[in-house]
Design an enzyme around this catalytic site. Structure first.
Site, PDB file in Angstrom:
ATOM      1  N   ARG A 262      16.515   8.989   0.777  1.00 45.67           N
ATOM      2  CA  ARG A 262      15.292   8.378   1.574  1.00 45.67           C
ATOM      3  C   ARG A 262      15.017   9.513   2.677  1.00 45.67           C
ATOM      4  O   ARG A 262      15.954   9.716   3.472  1.00 45.67           O
ATOM      5  CB  ARG A 262      15.712   7.169   2.339  1.00 45.67           C
ATOM      6  CG  ARG A 262      14.636   6.286   2.888  1.00 45.67           C
ATOM      7  CD  ARG A 262      15.363   5.238   3.985  1.00 45.67           C
ATOM      8  NE  ARG A 262      15.986   6.075   5.230  1.00 45.67           N
ATOM      9  CZ  ARG A 262      17.033   5.406   5.639  1.00 45.67           C
ATOM     10  NH1 ARG A 262      17.948   4.468   5.272  1.00 45.67           N
ATOM     11  NH2 ARG A 262      17.356   6.232   6.740  1.00 45.67           N
ATOM     12  N   HIS A 266      14.828   4.583   8.004  1.00 41.06           N
ATOM     13  CA  HIS A 266      14.553   3.241   7.030  1.00 41.06           C
ATOM     14  C   HIS A 266      13.281   2.564   7.492  1.00 41.06           C
ATOM     15  O   HIS A 266      12.655   2.348   6.256  1.00 41.06           O
ATOM     16  CB  HIS A 266      15.801   2.405   7.602  1.00 41.06           C
ATOM     17  CG  HIS A 266      15.915   1.060   7.303  1.00 41.06           C
ATOM     18  ND1 HIS A 266      15.824   0.684   5.777  1.00 41.06           N
ATOM     19  CD2 HIS A 266      15.369  -0.152   7.621  1.00 41.06           C
ATOM     20  CE1 HIS A 266      15.728  -0.665   5.757  1.00 41.06           C
ATOM     21  NE2 HIS A 266      15.552  -1.110   6.642  1.00 41.06           N
ATOM     22  N   TYR A 275      22.896   8.835  12.169  1.00 40.23           N
ATOM     23  CA  TYR A 275      24.082   8.485  11.190  1.00 40.23           C
ATOM     24  C   TYR A 275      24.176   9.589  10.108  1.00 40.23           C
ATOM     25  O   TYR A 275      24.715   9.493   9.089  1.00 40.23           O
ATOM     26  CB  TYR A 275      24.071   7.031  10.779  1.00 40.23           C
ATOM     27  CG  TYR A 275      22.650   6.734  10.157  1.00 40.23           C
ATOM     28  CD1 TYR A 275      22.031   7.068   8.777  1.00 40.23           C
ATOM     29  CD2 TYR A 275      21.870   5.868  10.848  1.00 40.23           C
ATOM     30  CE1 TYR A 275      20.588   6.700   8.526  1.00 40.23           C
ATOM     31  CE2 TYR A 275      20.417   5.593  10.712  1.00 40.23           C
ATOM     32  CZ  TYR A 275      20.136   5.881   9.203  1.00 40.23           C
ATOM     33  OH  TYR A 275      18.920   5.509   8.796  1.00 40.23           O
TER      34      TYR A 275
HETATM   35  C1  LIG Z   1      19.700 -10.664   2.965  1.00 37.71           C
HETATM   36  C2  LIG Z   1      19.253  -9.316   3.944  1.00 37.71           C
HETATM   37  N1  LIG Z   1      20.141  -8.942   4.805  1.00 37.71           N
HETATM   38  C3  LIG Z   1      19.816  -8.130   5.697  1.00 37.71           C
HETATM   39  C4  LIG Z   1      18.623  -7.526   5.524  1.00 37.71           C
HETATM   40  C5  LIG Z   1      18.305  -6.306   6.633  1.00 37.71           C
HETATM   41  N2  LIG Z   1      17.909  -5.245   6.051  1.00 37.71           N
HETATM   42  C6  LIG Z   1      16.712  -4.925   5.673  1.00 37.71           C
HETATM   43  S1  LIG Z   1      16.682  -3.438   4.481  1.00 37.71           S
HETATM   44  C7  LIG Z   1      18.389  -3.252   4.638  1.00 37.71           C
HETATM   45  C8  LIG Z   1      19.097  -2.219   4.109  1.00 37.71           C
HETATM   46  C9  LIG Z   1      18.663  -2.146   2.570  1.00 37.71           C
HETATM   47  O1  LIG Z   1      19.172  -1.209   1.676  1.00 37.71           O
HETATM   48  P1  LIG Z   1      18.619  -0.745   0.391  1.00 37.71           P
HETATM   49  O2  LIG Z   1      19.101  -1.968  -0.465  1.00 37.71           O
HETATM   50  O3  LIG Z   1      19.610   0.337   0.005  1.00 37.71           O
HETATM   51  O4  LIG Z   1      17.313  -0.393   0.395  1.00 37.71           O
HETATM   52  P2  LIG Z   1      16.485   0.712   1.346  1.00 37.71           P
HETATM   53  O5  LIG Z   1      16.232   0.232   2.525  1.00 37.71           O
HETATM   54  O6  LIG Z   1      17.424   1.940   1.180  1.00 37.71           O
HETATM   55  O7  LIG Z   1      15.308   0.977   0.431  1.00 37.71           O
HETATM   56  C10 LIG Z   1      18.829  -4.201   5.370  1.00 37.71           C
HETATM   57  C11 LIG Z   1      20.180  -4.486   5.579  1.00 37.71           C
HETATM   58  C12 LIG Z   1      17.540  -8.030   4.905  1.00 37.71           C
HETATM   59  N3  LIG Z   1      16.282  -7.714   4.866  1.00 37.71           N
HETATM   60  N4  LIG Z   1      18.016  -9.057   3.882  1.00 37.71           N
END
Ligand SMILES: Cc1ncc(C[n+]2csc(CCOP(=O)(O)OP(=O)(O)O)c2C)c(N)n1
Ligand SMILES: [Mg+2]
Lengths: 367, 325
Positions: A262, A266, A275
């Site tokens: 990425r 985020h 981080y």
């Molecule tokens: C059930 C849930 N817990 C927490 C969140 C908050 N949240 C949004 S994105 C994220 C990280 C997601 O990481 P990843 O699955 O690696 O996807 P990326 O953002 O890297 O594309 C979190 C913790 C959420 N959207 N849904």
């Protein structure tokens, strides 16, 4: 072309990663010939460039306060463009929230995406995108839906495959594991694409799992699984085409770990300098999917990439128009809060809406 | 005394308890290195170490379930659900186990855990980031549910929650995380759970609210004052247990009551509060007990949120109706 034999060679247990081009875009195997035509390769390059331009534009609109948030796709575009190349009109796309190029291929408009991130549910209508679900915010929850759709496709004897996305962080959720297990047990035509971009917001993959790769997670459920270089559009295309074929021919689900990075934050409200290191970012910049595809195109002299700026300018104009259209979207009416909750508006909802309208008419004090 | 906003006050409470009680640990998604997406746990990992303040994998059910395990084995976990809507994957653990373990084991095992949940709308957020799930938890026997409306209360209530022998759902009105600054004692203090606070003394009507709605109600009360009306405001602070005494005393005095919640209406906290008003002060009522709540709809995305979120003007409108009743 990636096939069942290649699949056996790239066992996740041996932590092997499938890739076809190096960091400069040169084929790793001199004898390899792309499965894509020159025309398709040039189109992939253009689509990738478009996705990237759209992302930069989106981030800048957000900075100007014209959208409330945006999750950039920067660095992960090869996965999306390759998906767009193999997904068929009747196939289903079950998104996570970071696969813009695949949505566009399915027929979603930038106008709709902007509208969604401006804060209007109308942006989830996806009027021209057949069989495309809305963005899924509760992480990994969408994967079980994909399995249900897969079951329906089998049951209704439809020839259609379901492409379901999730991130590395999402592989920790129970829903991810339940979806894989159901998919295998029910033998459904679902292609799971895990975008391992190394982070879940600030949490690095090493905090997320002790597995050396995420394709391994599929092995436990007896799902054919493979680790792929997600920044290599050729490798992604071959594996996705194989996976689609496998699922379509009644052999059940496939899991793909697309290893990527990425590049951006985020979302626009995140600051990655807290981080991760500049060194890590620089190392991954060498593997940038656009740079690598361009390297290939230039070496083979398929297309004059010196015209890139003009292309970007053209895309920017197009994207600006889409954004303008989103800004011109009609004002959010009160009705829209209520009218999609049920097929028939229950009398209690009507009462609540009337009470609110009464307030609007009489505010300033009841007379 | 130090001037703090609610984020700082909660951080201070966590810091205080981490310092005082070695059995306290703080974990969840992004709470360690990053210090939380709202910066509530900022600096705590650096100060107390990664064995006590840490990032977990992304799985709310496991975050809640492991907290139960730690708690019955002698620790005091304080876990974070990153947003209201992501407490739902943890429902199974919270409803099926955390709330029941004491009763199931006839008191042999207890769960002194705290589940922190930033909650509520008004921050221009994505879907599932603006929920008000307090009634689900308030409806669940075995849980205590606490919601502060000021930095001072946030610190004192969180310390009480951590020291409480039972599981406490600690809901943080994220919309006012940084909106209110207030002097907060640097030393440890404790606000008893289950005790409401009279924010404003008045004679003609009682408003009962909590969380971000307190500030909106205060603005409405200023508007009412210009009309010469005297309105009492009760900050419930604890959704469960409910402070019947404060409600009874107030409504018996004023004879009129308006409940204000951001959460949707049906089967919500307002319904429970009106039942209590009827049970405790029926004969003093001069107007039907009223509620102003969110609609029974999904909370809209930011462009539609203006209709859903309750404004001081709307509260004033209801005050006006009730006083003229
Ligand atoms: C059930 C849930 N817990 C927490 C969140 C908050 N949240 C949004 S994105 C994220 C990280 C997601 O990481 P990843 O699955 O690696 O996807 P990326 O953002 O890297 O594309 C979190 C913790 C959420 N959207 N849904
Ligand atoms: Mg990720």
């Amino acid at each position: 072309m990636f096939n069942h034999e290649t699949l056996d060679k790239y066992s996740p247990l041996e932590n092997k990663i499938f890739q076809l081009i190096d960091d400069d875009g040169m084929p790793l195997d001199k004898k390899w010939k792309p499965a894509l035509s020159d025309k398709q390769i040039i189109q992939a390059y253009k689509d990738l460039l478009f996705e990237r331009t759209a992302d930069y534009m989106a981030v800048s609109y957000q900075r100007q306060g014209r959208m409330f948030t945006y999750p950039p796709n920067l660095g992960q575009e090869a996965i999306h463009i390759a998906t767009g190349m193999v997904i068929k009109e009747d196939d289903w796309l079950v998104p996570d929230f970071r696969e813009l190029g695949a949505w566009l291929a399915k027929g979603v408009s930038m106008r709709e995406i902007f509208l969604y991130f401006k804060g209007n549910e109308d942006g989830s209508r996806f009027v021209n995108a057949k069989r495309m679900l809305p963005v899924s915010v509760p992480i990994a929850s969408q994967l079980v839906h994909a399995v249900g759709i897969g079951y329906a496709m089998n049951y209704q004897k439809e020839k259609a495959v379901v492409f379901a996305f999730v991130g590395d962080g999402g592989t920790s959720e129970g829903d991810f594991h339940e979806a894989l297990n159901f998919a295998a047990v029910w033998n459904v035509p679902v292609v799971f694409i895990v975008q391992n971009n190394q982070f879940a917001i600030s949490v690095p993959i090493k905090t997320q799992t002790k597995s050396q790769n995420l394709a391994l997670k599929g092995v436990a459920y007896a799902i054919p699984s493979v680790l792929v270089d997600g920044n290599d559009v050729f490798a992604m295309h071959e594996v996705l085409a194989f996976a689609r074929d496998h699922a379509d021919s009644g052999k059940g689900p496939v899991l793909i770990e697309a290893r990527t990075y990425r590049i951006g934050a985020h979302t626009t409200s995140d600051d990655p300098t807290k981080y991760r290191t500049k060194e890590e970012e620089a190392a991954w910049a060498l593997k940038d999917p656009l740079k690598r595809l361009k390297g290939y195109i230039e070496a083979k002299k398929l297309f004059d990439t010196s015209g890139e700026e003009a292309l970007v300018a053209e895309y920017k104009k197009k994207i600006d128009k889409e954004f303008e259209a989103a800004e011109k979207h009609p004002e959010y009416p009160l009705d829209d809060v209520f009218k999609y909750m049920y097929q028939e508006m229950p009398s209690e909802l009507r009462r609540q809406k009337n009470a609110y309208e009464n307030y609007l008419q009489n505010k300033g004090g009841a007379k | 005394m130090k001037v703090m906003n609610m984020v700082q006050a909660i951080n201070d409470a966590l810091d205080t308890m981490l310092t005082e009680d070695k059995s306290v640990v703080v974990y969840g998604e992004d709470v360690g290195v990053e210090g939380g997406v709202f910066r509530v746990t900022e600096g705590l990992q650096l100060k107390h170490g990664a064995a006590r303040v840490f990032d977990s994998p992304l799985a709310e059910s496991a975050i809640a379930g492991t907290a139960l395990g730690m708690a019955i084995a002698g620790m005091k976990p304080v876990i974070e659900m990153q947003f209201d809507g992501f407490s739902y994957p943890a429902f199974n653990q919270i409803l099926s186990h955390i709330s029941r373990f004491r009763n199931r084991t006839r008191g042999k095992f207890t769960v002194p855990a705290v589940i922190r949940i930033p909650y509520g709308g008004g921050i221009n957020a994505l879907e599932h980031h603006s929920e008000s799930p307090e009634a689900y938890f308030g409806h669940t026997p075995g849980l205590k549910v606490v919601i502060p409306s000021t930095p001072y209360d946030a610190k004192g209530l969180l310390i009480a929650a951590i020291e409480d022998p039972d599981p406490v759902i600690f809901m943080e009105p994220k919309r006012i995380y940084r909106a209110i600054k207030q002097e907060v004692p640097e030393e440890k203090y404790n606000i008893p759970i289950g005790k409401a606070r009279v924010v404003n003394v008045g004679e003609q009507l009682t408003i009962i609210a909590y969380g971000a709605m307190i500030r909106e109600a205060q603005k409405a009360i200023v508007m009412a004052k210009q009309k010469g009306w005297s309105v009492e405001l009760i900050d419930l602070r604890s959704i469960w247990p409910i402070d019947r005494d404060t409600i009874r005393e107030s409504v018996r005095k004023t004879g009129r009551v308006l409940i204000v919640t951001e959460a949707s209406q049906s089967y919500g906290a307002a319904a429970e509060l009106i039942s209590i008003v009827n049970e405790e002060a029926f004969l003093s009522l001069e107007a039907p007990p009223a509620r102003l709540t969110g609609f029974d709809t999904v909370i809209p995305l930011p462009l539609g949120e203006k209709y859903y979120i309750i404004s001081p003007e709307r509260i004033f409108f209801e005050i006006d109706k009730l006083i003229r009743y």
